[in-house]
Write a protein that holds these residues in place. Structure first.
Motif, PDB file in Angstrom:
ATOM      1  N   VAL A   1       0.840  -1.202   0.000  1.00  0.00           N
ATOM      2  CA  VAL A   1       0.000   0.000   0.000  1.00  0.00           C
ATOM      3  C   VAL A   1       0.872   1.248   0.000  1.00  0.00           C
ATOM      4  O   VAL A   1       0.603   2.211  -0.737  1.00  0.00           O
ATOM      5  N   HIS A   2       1.925   1.259   0.799  1.00  0.00           N
ATOM      6  CA  HIS A   2       2.857   2.394   0.823  1.00  0.00           C
ATOM      7  C   HIS A   2       3.477   2.578  -0.557  1.00  0.00           C
ATOM      8  O   HIS A   2       3.580   3.712  -1.070  1.00  0.00           O
ATOM      9  N   ALA A   3       3.895   1.470  -1.190  1.00  0.00           N
ATOM     10  CA  ALA A   3       4.482   1.556  -2.537  1.00  0.00           C
ATOM     11  C   ALA A   3       3.473   2.073  -3.546  1.00  0.00           C
ATOM     12  O   ALA A   3       3.829   2.830  -4.463  1.00  0.00           O
ATOM     13  N   ALA A   4       2.208   1.690  -3.392  1.00  0.00           N
ATOM     14  CA  ALA A   4       1.169   2.177  -4.296  1.00  0.00           C
ATOM     15  C   ALA A   4       1.007   3.682  -4.162  1.00  0.00           C
ATOM     16  O   ALA A   4       0.804   4.392  -5.162  1.00  0.00           O
ATOM     17  N   GLY A   5       1.072   4.199  -2.930  1.00  0.00           N
ATOM     18  CA  GLY A   5       0.983   5.637  -2.736  1.00  0.00           C
ATOM     19  C   GLY A   5       2.164   6.357  -3.360  1.00  0.00           C
ATOM     20  O   GLY A   5       2.008   7.396  -4.028  1.00  0.00           O
ATOM     21  N   ALA A   6       3.355   5.830  -3.145  1.00  0.00           N
ATOM     22  CA  ALA A   6       4.546   6.445  -3.737  1.00  0.00           C
ATOM     23  C   ALA A   6       4.483   6.422  -5.258  1.00  0.00           C
ATOM     24  O   ALA A   6       4.858   7.394  -5.931  1.00  0.00           O
TER      25      ALA A   6
ATOM     26  N   VAL B   1      -3.430  -2.222 -10.156  1.00  0.00           N
ATOM     27  CA  VAL B   1      -2.055  -2.077  -9.667  1.00  0.00           C
ATOM     28  C   VAL B   1      -1.464  -3.473  -9.486  1.00  0.00           C
ATOM     29  O   VAL B   1      -1.938  -4.261  -8.655  1.00  0.00           O
ATOM     30  N   LEU B   2      -0.430  -3.778 -10.260  1.00  0.00           N
ATOM     31  CA  LEU B   2       0.239  -5.082 -10.176  1.00  0.00           C
ATOM     32  C   LEU B   2       1.507  -4.959  -9.347  1.00  0.00           C
ATOM     33  O   LEU B   2       2.302  -4.032  -9.541  1.00  0.00           O
ATOM     34  N   CYS B   3       1.685  -5.899  -8.435  1.00  0.00           N
ATOM     35  CA  CYS B   3       2.818  -5.858  -7.519  1.00  0.00           C
ATOM     36  C   CYS B   3       3.632  -7.147  -7.578  1.00  0.00           C
ATOM     37  O   CYS B   3       3.117  -8.212  -7.924  1.00  0.00           O
ATOM     38  N   ALA B   4       4.892  -7.017  -7.210  1.00  0.00           N
ATOM     39  CA  ALA B   4       5.764  -8.172  -6.971  1.00  0.00           C
ATOM     40  C   ALA B   4       6.459  -7.901  -5.658  1.00  0.00           C
ATOM     41  O   ALA B   4       7.232  -6.937  -5.543  1.00  0.00           O
ATOM     42  N   ASP B   5       6.155  -8.694  -4.642  1.00  0.00           N
ATOM     43  CA  ASP B   5       6.617  -8.430  -3.275  1.00  0.00           C
ATOM     44  C   ASP B   5       6.151  -7.027  -2.873  1.00  0.00           C
ATOM     45  O   ASP B   5       4.972  -6.743  -2.938  1.00  0.00           O
TER      46      ASP B   5
END
Length: 317
Positions: free
Chosen positions: A138-143, A219-223
């Motif tokens: 979630v933090h990475a998504a905000g950044a 939003v696609l994430c890896a780790d």
């Protein structure tokens, strides 16, 4: 090949025939093979899956160059927006932002229109949909959203965006007008929103191009890393704090799950955003107004199985 609906409760075989004009799955598969070879010189090894939503469809195919995704629409009123989205996604990719960039045709087109169909091709990007239970994601998504906003603020295509969708009406007017008819939301939330709105600063905030639908499904994430932000088809002109607040409220929504997320998720997204891009005092003053309003927007009349009313009540204090 698998055939399915994204979110509609409808028979996909019937939709394929009545809406998209294919007699059966084999006819759709034949069209896909011919289309990719004709426009992109791509040879399809196998068609894996077609997913339909409204008048749009997505097809996953395996090719010699890896798995690819063809997206097409049969709604002409949206073709201008799709072409703009493809151009803008290409522009963002060239600036190093994590997007699923369109694959150009040999003659350089990133969106093709033919016989009432608008289509674009992408490579399939590995990753999983954002998990709002993971604070690091979630933090990475905000950044990541902040980085997109910083880039989009400098986009040379602002005038083109206004032609696709008009700029927003003033925030005070939007929210006050909605409140006048919001008789189905909890009284405590309605009173709290009026109080916050009365204390809000000027709504003369900068307007820029924004994604328009920034949430877990896109939003696609890896780790703990965001590897791609997808689906720019809802891009628009708006205030960045509006998109940030709306995204915080809707961050956990997927295709059939439209429930609210805990307040801690709102804060994690905001903190991630502010780790990259500072918000002005006026923008921050609008945060509580916009988070509460966007939560109230999803309170349904009657039954509320996912708890939007309770979430709005909790935010109201």
């Amino acid at each position: 090949m698998t055939l399915e609906m994204l979110w509609e409760r409808a028979d996909p075989d019937q939709v394929l025939r009545s809406r998209f004009g294919f007699t059966d799955v084999a006819a759709a598969e034949d069209w896909l093979i011919r289309t990719l070879e004709r426009w992109w010189n791509v040879r399809v090894i196998a068609c894996e899956r077609i997913v339909m939503s409204d008048h749009n469809a997505l097809a996953w195919v395996s090719t010699a160059g890896g798995r690819m995704l063809l997206k097409w629409s049969i709604a002409p009123e949206g073709f201008e927006r799709l072409a703009f989205a493809a151009d803008l996604t290409t522009w963002l990719s060239e600036r190093g932002l994590p997007v699923s960039a369109p694959v150009p045709t040999p003659d350089g087109r990133v969106q093709v229109e033919e016989d009432g169909v608008s289509m674009g091709l992408q490579h399939v990007i590995g990753g999983t949909l954002l998990d709002v239970r993971d604070p690091a994601q979630v933090h990475a998504a905000g950044a990541t959203l902040a980085r997109f906003h910083d880039a989009l603020r400098d986009s040379p295509d602002r005038a083109r965006a206004a032609g696709v969708r008009p700029p927003p009406t003033p925030l005070l007017q939007q929210i006050a007008g909605w409140l006048d008819g919001a008789t189905h939301v909890p009284d405590r939330a309605r009173v709290a929103l009026r109080r916050l709105l009365a204390a809000a600063p000027s709504d003369d905030l900068p307007v820029q191009i924004v994604h328009g639908d920034y949430r877990a499904a896109n939003v696609l994430c890896a780790d703990a890393d965001v590897v791609a932000v997808i689906d720019f088809e809802d891009l628009r002109l708006d205030h960045r704090i509006v998109e940030l607040a709306r995204s915080a409220v809707l961050l956990g929504t997927l295709f059939h799950d439209w429930g609210p997320v805990p307040e801690a998720v709102h804060r994690q997204l905001l903190d991630g955003y502010r780790s990259v891009s500072a918000l002005t005092a006026d923008e921050l003053a609008w945060w509580d107004v916009l988070v509460l309003w966007n939560t109230m927007l999803f309170v349904p009349p009657g039954d509320d199985p996912t708890g939007w009313g309770a979430a709005a009540g909790a935010l109201a204090g």
